[in-house]
Design an enzyme around this catalytic site. Structure first.
Site, mmCIF file in Angstrom:
data_model
loop_
_atom_site.group_PDB
_atom_site.id
_atom_site.type_symbol
_atom_site.label_atom_id
_atom_site.label_comp_id
_atom_site.label_asym_id
_atom_site.label_seq_id
_atom_site.Cartn_x
_atom_site.Cartn_y
_atom_site.Cartn_z
ATOM 1 C CE LYS A 27 -3.964 2.155 2.148
ATOM 2 N NZ LYS A 27 -3.600 3.362 1.394
ATOM 3 C CG ASP A 29 1.327 7.857 2.442
ATOM 4 O OD1 ASP A 29 0.138 8.116 2.194
ATOM 5 O OD2 ASP A 29 1.945 8.317 3.415
ATOM 6 C CD GLU A 162 -0.788 4.254 3.599
ATOM 7 O OE1 GLU A 162 -1.934 4.522 3.993
ATOM 8 O OE2 GLU A 162 -0.357 4.602 2.493
#
Length: 196
Positions: A27, A29, A162
């Site tokens: 994931k 950012d 993240e």
């Protein structure tokens, strides 16, 4: 402006799925982005439908370098730091817009074909073919398959990422929040503070 393609959104989860039918992605950012090309016209649309094409010229130029004239890609617009990790502050500052690139993780349409009904693993194959010439500015977001998810999440947290998004390999692309896309966040990442 109304988006003809409603984004698939991940459901927040507490743990990463570990079964063989999952695909795991870092994931990043950044800002969620649809890249839409129709002949010589490219549009970059944010999650709420704002046109950011002029804002991110590197992505738009890369989209025009693809052989395919018509496509819709889903991904994350981001600025990579020197450590290879996405730097949200650099992205948000708007001082590095010429460096913003797209990490594409899905393809919704190619040519005149709507690929959303296909299972994710086939959409990934189509995305890799679409970007086979590797135009600078758009990258196929790396992913891992299978039971490695929980260990991958531990490593992602350790190096300051993240979190992970895990997606079921056999599911179609559907708009709105979906239980077959699960995001698990690194609780110590700065992005957690922005959400409070």
């Amino acid at each position: 402006m109304r988006i003809a393609y409603e984004l698939c959104l991940a459901t927040a989860g507490k743990q990463v799925p570990s079964g063989p039918d999952w695909i795991h992605e870092v994931k990043h950012d950044g800002y969620r982005m649809l890249a839409i090309r129709q002949n010589e016209r490219v549009r970059l649309l944010s999650r709420n439908g704002t046109d950011w094409t002029k804002r991110y010229p590197w992505i738009a130029e890369a989209a025009l370098k693809c052989r395919q004239q018509h496509f819709v890609m889903d991904g994350e617009a981001l600025v990579l730091g020197v450590d290879g990790i996405s730097d949200f502050n650099a992205l948000h500052s708007r001082k590095h817009e010429h460096e913003v690139q797209l990490y594409a993780f899905d393809v919704l349409a190619i040519g005149g074909d709507d690929l959303r009904p296909l299972p994710l693993h086939l959409r990934k194959t189509n995305l890799e073919r679409l970007l086979a010439r590797r135009p600078d500015g758009i990258t196929v977001a790396p992913f891992e398959r299978g039971a490695i998810g929980p260990e991958l999440f531990r490593v992602a947290c350790r190096i300051g990422l993240e979190g992970l998004v895990s997606k079921h390999r056999d599911r179609p692309y559907r708009g709105g929040k979906q239980k077959h896309w699960i995001k698990v966040k690194n609780r110590s990442h700065p992005a957690m503070e922005r959400e409070l």
